[in-house]
Design an enzyme around this catalytic site. Structure first.
Site, short mmCIF file in Angstrom:
data_model
loop_
_atom_site.label_atom_id
_atom_site.label_comp_id
_atom_site.label_asym_id
_atom_site.label_seq_id
_atom_site.Cartn_x
_atom_site.Cartn_y
_atom_site.Cartn_z
N THR A 3 0.55 -0.90 0.05
CA THR A 3 -0.15 0.02 0.40
C THR A 3 1.26 1.15 -0.04
O THR A 3 1.21 2.31 -0.73
CB THR A 3 -1.04 0.23 1.10
N VAL A 4 1.96 1.26 1.15
CA VAL A 4 2.85 3.04 1.14
C VAL A 4 3.40 2.19 -0.05
O VAL A 4 4.00 3.79 -0.66
CB VAL A 4 2.90 2.20 2.56
N ALA A 23 14.16 18.75 -3.39
CA ALA A 23 15.34 18.22 -3.41
C ALA A 23 16.36 18.89 -3.72
O ALA A 23 17.66 19.01 -2.95
CB ALA A 23 15.52 16.97 -3.42
N ARG A 35 8.23 -9.20 -4.39
CA ARG A 35 8.50 -10.26 -4.06
C ARG A 35 8.48 -11.20 -5.28
O ARG A 35 8.85 -12.08 -6.05
CB ARG A 35 7.28 -10.53 -2.92
N ARG A 37 8.36 -10.85 -8.98
CA ARG A 37 7.67 -9.64 -10.25
C ARG A 37 6.18 -9.54 -11.69
O ARG A 37 6.11 -8.46 -12.06
CB ARG A 37 9.11 -9.29 -11.11
N ILE A 126 0.63 13.19 9.84
CA ILE A 126 0.92 14.36 10.66
C ILE A 126 2.27 13.97 10.89
O ILE A 126 3.30 13.28 11.49
CB ILE A 126 0.37 14.12 11.93
N GLU A 180 -3.46 -3.28 10.09
CA GLU A 180 -2.08 -3.81 9.98
C GLU A 180 -2.22 -5.26 9.53
O GLU A 180 -3.57 -5.45 9.55
CB GLU A 180 -1.17 -4.56 11.50
N ASP A 191 0.28 -1.34 18.26
CA ASP A 191 0.47 -1.10 17.20
C ASP A 191 0.57 0.64 17.88
O ASP A 191 1.84 1.16 17.73
CB ASP A 191 -0.51 -0.61 16.54
N LYS A 195 3.78 3.22 18.73
CA LYS A 195 4.13 4.41 18.27
C LYS A 195 4.27 5.19 19.70
O LYS A 195 5.53 6.08 19.80
CB LYS A 195 2.88 4.59 17.46
N1 HSE Z 1 -2.52 0.37 11.53
C1 HSE Z 1 -2.05 1.42 11.66
C2 HSE Z 1 -3.21 2.28 11.30
C3 HSE Z 1 -1.51 1.80 10.74
O1 HSE Z 1 -4.55 2.08 11.81
O2 HSE Z 1 -3.38 3.27 12.33
C4 HSE Z 1 0.06 2.24 10.49
O3 HSE Z 1 0.68 2.30 11.42
#
Ligand code: HSE
Length: 421
Positions: A3-4, A23, A35, A37, A126, A180, A191, A195
């Protein structure tokens, strides 16, 4: 290229001119390591960049910066070490990896003269890491609290506003890419605790393993609690909180009652928010999307630009993260952690029950602030009883709860939630 990664590639390819301008030089997407191709991708990538061989990156001396967008602990840890050892600066969104192996990875990066950037690892879009580490550098941070898990917030909002069942709301959060790979890490508070441990390092210089963050998830929150909280003027949110007192640092993740009318209670869906109090600046409030493809990619690409410009390596060197010995910051013991509590119990509806419960609370020096018991339709033998307390210590509340749960008139363990102050 999950995703990211897809979002990062999109920004680097589709906004090449913008990135070059910020930049100060052309930034080229040289390689994308995947993983598989053969899998179709959502972004049109330059020909020949996709590879399944990490050494195509580690052996290419022209590649300076790598976005490390690999989840979990292994092989994420080994890959990060290989990248650092190959002389690459690394930008990561993997908070679990930093929370678990931050000391090792940061030490290794320092030894090798390399840098690690991780704004995307906490609260997605953020820029809280950069804010605490750089913009608020003149302050001693006294406290911070926030909503750091978008999935839990999405579920709580859906339950509250749509009366959606918990499982259905979770499935929708997964579909939207917030959750996640193992969503139990979202809803059980892991999670957010990881953080918070990272933010505690930045804000308080506390080298606290994330497992030592007191942690409860939203799995115990029911629609009944959401409704009672509403009646009392609160919403329920999963709050991560760190606060300094003369007795030490308190770190906690738990569902808490948040008073309506303040900005934290208005944080909806997958949004994150963080309120920080610094001794010079006072209170600052941050709000934005903490998960999802483009908000997280926004943070990753900003860190990549900072690496290219050369700002990040300077910050990395001066911050000395996870450089202190273990236990540099004493944790506040439960008898010195004070707050208000909400308690919901299923009790037998007969004379003397309220007095019995109030007696236990009184013996533990816990003062009652308000009580709700609704008249039942019909003569049900068991009714929900809700008690809000004045400020009490965690230790006293814990002991009182053990006694209350043992009372014959109390029919279920009930729920005890904290009130955010
Ligand atoms: N799974 C996390 C959330 C996102 O729901 O905030 C990634 O850190």
């Amino acid at each position: 290229m999950g995703t990211v990664g897809t979002g990062v590639a999109r920004l680097l390819v589709e906004q090449q001119q913008r990135v070059a301008q910020r930049a100060g030089c052309r930034v080229e997407l040289a390689r994308v390591v995947v993983r598989d191709r053969t899998r179709p991708r959502e972004v049109l990538l330059p020909a020949g960049v996709v590879t399944d061989d990490l050494s195509a990156v580690t052996q290419d001396r022209e590649i300076r910066v790598v976005a490390h967008l690999v989840g979990g602990l292994e092989p994420a840890r080994s890959i990060m070490l290989r990248l650092l050892e190959a002389g690459k600066d690394v930008v990561t969104a993997n908070k679990a990896l930093l929370a678990e192996h931050g000391p090792e990875l940061f030490d290794r990066a320092r030894e090798l003269g390399r840098s690690i950037a991780f704004d995307a690892a906490v609260a997605g879009g953020i820029p809280i890491v950069t804010n605490i580490a750089q913009c608020l550098a003149a302050n001693q941070i006294l406290s911070l609290h926030g909503i750091l898990n978008g999935t839990s917030n999405f579920i709580l909002t859906q339950m509250e506003e749509q009366q959606t069942a918990y499982e259905e709301a979770l499935r929708e959060a997964q579909r939207r890419g917030y959750a996640e790979a193992d969503p139990s890490l979202d809803v059980n508070g892991t999670d957010a605790a990881q953080k918070l441990a990272i933010l505690a390092q930045l804000a308080f210089g506390a080298r606290v393993p994330w497992q030592q963050v007191a942690r409860e998830g939203i799995d115990q929150v029911t629609l009944a609690d959401i409704r009672f909280a509403h009646e009392l003027g609160y919403r329920i949110r999963l709050i991560a909180q760190g606060r300094l007192s003369a007795s030490g640092l308190e770190l906690r993740v738990a569902p808490m009652l948040v008073r309506m009318g303040g900005p934290m209670a208005d944080v909806r869906d997958a949004y994150n928010a963080i309120s920080v109090v610094g001794d010079a600046v006072g209170r600052i409030f941050y709000h934005g999307l903490g998960a999802g493809q483009m908000p997280t990619a926004s943070a990753v690409v900003a860190d990549m630009i900072d690496m290219v410009v050369g700002r990040m390596p300077i910050t990395f060197r001066t911050l000395k993260l996870w450089d202190q010995p273990d236990g540099a910051q004493a944790l506040c013991p439960p008898e010195h952690q004070y707050r208000r509590f909400y308690m919901r119990l299923d009790v037998v509806d007969r004379p003397g029950v309220l007095a019995e419960i109030a007696g236990v609370l009184g013996r533990h020096t816990i003062s009652i602030a308000s009580v709700i018991q609704h008249e039942q339709q019909g003569d049900g033998p068991v009714v929900p009883l809700v008690i809000m307390t004045h400020r009490a210590s965690e230790r006293n509340m814990e002991r009182a709860l053990v006694e209350i749960r043992r009372l014959a008139v109390v029919q279920s363990p009930g729920v005890c939630l904290r009130v955010l102050e």
